[in-house]
Design a protein around this motif. Structure first.
Motif, PDB file in Angstrom:
ATOM      1  N   SER A 144       0.839  -1.201   0.000  1.00 63.19           N
ATOM      2  CA  SER A 144       0.000   0.000   0.000  1.00 63.19           C
ATOM      3  C   SER A 144       0.874   1.251   0.000  1.00 63.19           C
ATOM      4  CB  SER A 144      -0.974  -0.006   1.180  1.00 63.19           C
ATOM      5  OG  SER A 144      -0.261   0.024   2.382  1.00 63.19           O
ATOM      6  N   CYS A 145       1.938   1.245   0.825  1.00 68.47           N
ATOM      7  CA  CYS A 145       2.813   2.430   0.900  1.00 68.47           C
ATOM      8  C   CYS A 145       3.506   2.681  -0.439  1.00 68.47           C
ATOM      9  CB  CYS A 145       3.884   2.234   1.974  1.00 68.47           C
ATOM     10  SG  CYS A 145       3.234   2.156   3.633  1.00 68.47           S
ATOM     11  N   LEU A 146       4.055   1.620  -1.041  1.00 65.45           N
ATOM     12  CA  LEU A 146       4.812   1.795  -2.288  1.00 65.45           C
ATOM     13  C   LEU A 146       3.903   2.207  -3.446  1.00 65.45           C
ATOM     14  CD1 LEU A 146       7.244  -1.237  -1.918  1.00 65.45           C
ATOM     15  CD2 LEU A 146       7.880   1.164  -1.930  1.00 65.45           C
ATOM     16  N   CYS A 147       2.685   1.628  -3.490  1.00 64.84           N
ATOM     17  CA  CYS A 147       1.765   1.975  -4.588  1.00 64.84           C
ATOM     18  C   CYS A 147       1.342   3.438  -4.487  1.00 64.84           C
ATOM     19  CB  CYS A 147       0.533   1.067  -4.565  1.00 64.84           C
ATOM     20  SG  CYS A 147       0.862  -0.542  -5.250  1.00 64.84           S
ATOM     21  N   LEU A 148       1.018   3.881  -3.265  1.00 63.14           N
ATOM     22  CA  LEU A 148       0.602   5.282  -3.112  1.00 63.14           C
ATOM     23  C   LEU A 148       1.756   6.216  -3.474  1.00 63.14           C
ATOM     24  CD1 LEU A 148      -1.631   7.248  -2.240  1.00 63.14           C
ATOM     25  CD2 LEU A 148      -0.659   7.230   0.035  1.00 63.14           C
ATOM     26  N   SER A 149       2.941   5.872  -2.970  1.00 62.86           N
ATOM     27  CA  SER A 149       4.106   6.727  -3.224  1.00 62.86           C
ATOM     28  C   SER A 149       4.441   6.772  -4.725  1.00 62.86           C
ATOM     29  CB  SER A 149       5.287   6.195  -2.422  1.00 62.86           C
ATOM     30  OG  SER A 149       6.389   6.989  -2.595  1.00 62.86           O
ATOM     31  N   ALA A 150       4.375   5.600  -5.383  1.00 58.75           N
ATOM     32  CA  ALA A 150       4.681   5.566  -6.822  1.00 58.75           C
ATOM     33  C   ALA A 150       3.623   6.335  -7.611  1.00 58.75           C
ATOM     34  CB  ALA A 150       4.752   4.118  -7.302  1.00 58.75           C
ATOM     35  N   GLY A 151       2.358   6.225  -7.191  1.00 64.46           N
ATOM     36  CA  GLY A 151       1.275   6.962  -7.860  1.00 64.46           C
ATOM     37  C   GLY A 151       1.485   8.467  -7.749  1.00 64.46           C
ATOM     38  N   LEU A 168      -2.165   2.527  -9.863  1.00 67.42           N
ATOM     39  CA  LEU A 168      -1.432   2.428  -8.593  1.00 67.42           C
ATOM     40  C   LEU A 168      -2.319   2.858  -7.426  1.00 67.42           C
ATOM     41  CD1 LEU A 168       1.859   3.781 -10.053  1.00 67.42           C
ATOM     42  CD2 LEU A 168       1.730   1.665  -8.768  1.00 67.42           C
ATOM     43  N   PHE A 169      -3.127   3.907  -7.631  1.00 73.46           N
ATOM     44  CA  PHE A 169      -4.039   4.340  -6.561  1.00 73.46           C
ATOM     45  C   PHE A 169      -5.101   3.270  -6.296  1.00 73.46           C
ATOM     46  CE2 PHE A 169      -2.834   8.823  -7.950  1.00 73.46           C
ATOM     47  CZ  PHE A 169      -1.918   8.954  -6.932  1.00 73.46           C
ATOM     48  N   PHE A 170      -5.534   2.600  -7.367  1.00 68.56           N
ATOM     49  CA  PHE A 170      -6.528   1.530  -7.220  1.00 68.56           C
ATOM     50  C   PHE A 170      -5.936   0.402  -6.369  1.00 68.56           C
ATOM     51  CE2 PHE A 170      -8.312  -2.506  -8.845  1.00 68.56           C
ATOM     52  CZ  PHE A 170      -9.633  -2.312  -8.481  1.00 68.56           C
ATOM     53  N   MET A 171      -4.689   0.030  -6.652  1.00 66.12           N
ATOM     54  CA  MET A 171      -4.018  -1.040  -5.901  1.00 66.12           C
ATOM     55  C   MET A 171      -3.841  -0.632  -4.442  1.00 66.12           C
ATOM     56  SD  MET A 171      -2.963  -3.999  -6.716  1.00 66.12           S
ATOM     57  CE  MET A 171      -2.487  -5.228  -5.539  1.00 66.12           C
ATOM     58  N   PHE A 172      -3.491   0.638  -4.217  1.00 65.65           N
ATOM     59  CA  PHE A 172      -3.335   1.147  -2.848  1.00 65.65           C
ATOM     60  C   PHE A 172      -4.666   1.029  -2.096  1.00 65.65           C
ATOM     61  CE2 PHE A 172      -4.665   5.174  -0.758  1.00 65.65           C
ATOM     62  CZ  PHE A 172      -4.067   4.973   0.485  1.00 65.65           C
ATOM     63  N   PHE A 178      -8.343  -4.298   2.101  1.00 74.25           N
ATOM     64  CA  PHE A 178      -8.066  -5.688   2.510  1.00 74.25           C
ATOM     65  C   PHE A 178      -7.554  -5.714   3.953  1.00 74.25           C
ATOM     66  CE2 PHE A 178      -5.858  -9.632   2.987  1.00 74.25           C
ATOM     67  CZ  PHE A 178      -6.495 -10.531   2.160  1.00 74.25           C
ATOM     68  N   ILE A 179      -6.601  -4.820   4.262  1.00 72.99           N
ATOM     69  CA  ILE A 179      -6.023  -4.799   5.623  1.00 72.99           C
ATOM     70  C   ILE A 179      -7.134  -4.488   6.642  1.00 72.99           C
ATOM     71  CG2 ILE A 179      -4.413  -3.604   7.164  1.00 72.99           C
ATOM     72  CD1 ILE A 179      -2.629  -3.074   4.709  1.00 72.99           C
TER      73      ILE A 179
ATOM     74  N   LEU B  17       4.397   7.209   3.970  1.00 69.46           N
ATOM     75  CA  LEU B  17       4.012   7.133   5.391  1.00 69.46           C
ATOM     76  C   LEU B  17       2.502   7.205   5.609  1.00 69.46           C
ATOM     77  CD1 LEU B  17       6.799   9.489   6.773  1.00 69.46           C
ATOM     78  CD2 LEU B  17       6.824   7.007   6.693  1.00 69.46           C
ATOM     79  N   PHE B  18       1.795   7.804   4.652  1.00 71.68           N
ATOM     80  CA  PHE B  18       0.359   8.035   4.833  1.00 71.68           C
ATOM     81  C   PHE B  18      -0.443   6.755   5.101  1.00 71.68           C
ATOM     82  CE2 PHE B  18      -3.906   8.445   2.942  1.00 71.68           C
ATOM     83  CZ  PHE B  18      -4.439   9.369   3.819  1.00 71.68           C
ATOM     84  N   PRO B  19      -0.247   5.649   4.318  1.00 78.22           N
ATOM     85  CA  PRO B  19      -1.056   4.444   4.579  1.00 78.22           C
ATOM     86  C   PRO B  19      -0.889   3.911   6.003  1.00 78.22           C
ATOM     87  CG  PRO B  19       0.070   4.228   2.489  1.00 78.22           C
ATOM     88  CD  PRO B  19       0.622   5.444   3.147  1.00 78.22           C
ATOM     89  N   ILE B  20       0.342   3.987   6.532  1.00 72.79           N
ATOM     90  CA  ILE B  20       0.584   3.500   7.900  1.00 72.79           C
ATOM     91  C   ILE B  20      -0.237   4.339   8.877  1.00 72.79           C
ATOM     92  CG2 ILE B  20       2.347   3.289   9.702  1.00 72.79           C
ATOM     93  CD1 ILE B  20       4.375   2.668   7.522  1.00 72.79           C
ATOM     94  N   ALA B  21      -0.149   5.665   8.718  1.00 69.41           N
ATOM     95  CA  ALA B  21      -0.898   6.561   9.615  1.00 69.41           C
ATOM     96  C   ALA B  21      -2.400   6.324   9.475  1.00 69.41           C
ATOM     97  CB  ALA B  21      -0.548   8.008   9.294  1.00 69.41           C
TER      98      ALA B  21
END
Lengths: 260, 158
Positions: A144-151, A168-172, A178-179, B17-21
């Motif tokens: 989730s972190c990598l997909c958002l950051s890459a997007g 990438l945002f969709f995957m995030f 899911f989590i 960092l945003f998803p973790i927060a």
């Protein structure tokens, strides 16, 4: 203990070493030997639940055995999709694109089933492999972190890439949902409360890995910095003469086919 | 220009960092803090920091040999090793001073050491797999995007 060292830890150490050897460009034999060692290392690590069943380390081999299938499907699927697009060389067919999408989808569903249904990695004793409870939350959070950051990187660093960043945002979004579901709904083998605990602990793991890696990089950078700082300045040379410039221009024009 | 680049990089890092927060905030608002005390979380951070430091240092030490060779500085790996050991020693003392807590559920130091290495390998594998998927999606999106320069525009420019 010696058995575990020989049948698990040595083959595990062989994997990065063989990768290193296989990258050697000095001899073709090195590449072949590296590849053979890699296969031997992988087989022995994956076989560790049978070769060293009493060692707690063999649980890692058990986990790798369970996740090898979906990991290969997902990565190979993405490879097929990526190389069936606009690439200058080695372009695959449109059929490969749909096959890749199918493999990616099956791989991701396989991972989901491993959490929700009875495909969860379980040891011979009947308990859930504790490394699965470390791997899966870590994987989901990292994804989730990598997909958002890459997007975001595509949007702010790329030129008019909003359409491409949507995937990438969709995957995030999918991963975060899911989590959150896994943290609130019990699966067949693990309770949502246990999963919550492991998510919090995984975040602690990721923080620790980042801290440790940054500390190591800073330590080694300090040495390089101190050495580079003490290097003598390169000797300055005289500017080129007219004859030298003419000679270089002649060589350049003969190479780029310029008439003038 | 440089300020714009800095802001962009800040946005990219905040995306990490945003998803973790977000996950922690939603979970905390729904259920509160989980059944975890700082005695559980601290050893986890301490152990993963130390193990990641050791693994990363080992990898970088290998590179230092090549650096020392290329720059004609044969003592570079030795100095790097001394600094890495000092930093590792200092970090270990710092974590141990927070309480007698580096042993998790394992009975001995060796068992904890072996568990830490297995644990970090699994975590790094998870991170690498996630990285591979994110890069794969990014690359697939780029190769399937429409060409930004049309043929007519190209011929006009020519």
């Amino acid at each position: 203990m010696l058995q575990a060292a020989l049948l698990f830890w040595l083959p595990l150490a062989l994997i990065p070493v063989s990768l290193w050897i296989s990258q050697s460009k000095k001899s073709r034999n090195g590449q072949r030997i590296g590849l053979i060692l890699l296969v031997i290392g992988l087989i022995l690590v994956l076989a560790s639940p049978w070769t060293v069943p009493d060692s707690p380390s063999s649980a890692v081999g058990n986990l790798f055995g369970f996740i090898l299938g979906p990991s290969i499907l997902v990565l190979f699927g993405l490879y097929l999709v990526a190389y069936s697009g606009n690439v200058p060389v080695g372009r695959l067919s449109v059929g490969d694109k749909y096959l890749g999408l199918l493999l990616f989808f099956i791989g991701m569903v396989w991972f989901s089933i491993m959490h929700w249904l009875d495909l969860t990695p379980v040891l011979d004793s009947g308990e859930i492999n504790r490394f699965w409870l470390i791997f899966f939350p870590n994987f989901l959070i990292s994804l989730s972190c990598l997909c958002l950051s890459a997007g975001i990187a595509m949007l702010v660093l790329g030129d008019n890439r909003s359409a491409e960043s949507k995937n990438l945002f969709f995957m995030f979004g999918l991963t975060v949902i899911f989590i959150l579901f896994a943290m609130n709904i019990d699966s067949s083998d693990a309770s949502s409360n246990d999963f919550r605990t492991y998510v919090w602990l995984s975040i602690a793991d990721l923080v620790g890995i980042m801290l440790g890696s940054i500390l190591a990089i800073i330590s080694f950078s300090l040495v390089i910095y101190s050495y580079e700082k003490r290097l003598p300045k390169p000797k300055s040379i005289l500017p080129p003469t007219k004859d030298e410039l003419k000679h270089s221009a002649k060589i350049i024009s003969s190479n780029i086919g310029d008439d003038e | 220009m440089a300020e714009g680049k800095k802001t962009s990089l800040r946005l990219v890092v905040s995306g990490l960092l945003f998803p973790i927060a977000l996950i922690l905030a939603i979970d905390y608002s729904m259920h509160g803090f989980p059944d975890l005390s700082m005695d559980n979380i601290n050893p986890r951070i301490a152990n993963s920091t130390l193990t990641a430091f050791i693994l990363c240092s080992t990898f970088l030490l290998g590179n230092m040999y090549f650096y020392g060779e290329s720059r004609d500085r044969p003592l570079a790996p030795l100095f790097a090793m001394i600094i890495a050991i000092s930093v590792g020693f200092g970090t270990t003392i710092f974590f141990i001073e927070q309480g007698d807590m580096l042993l998790e559920d394992n009975g001995s130091v060796i068992a904890q050491l072996v568990y830490n290495i297995s644990h970090t390998i699994v975590s790094i594998f998870a991170l690498m797999l996630a990285f591979g998927i994110a890069i794969g999606i990014l690359f697939s999106s780029l190769t399937h995007s429409k060409a930004k320069i049309s043929g007519t525009k190209l011929s006009e420019e020519e």
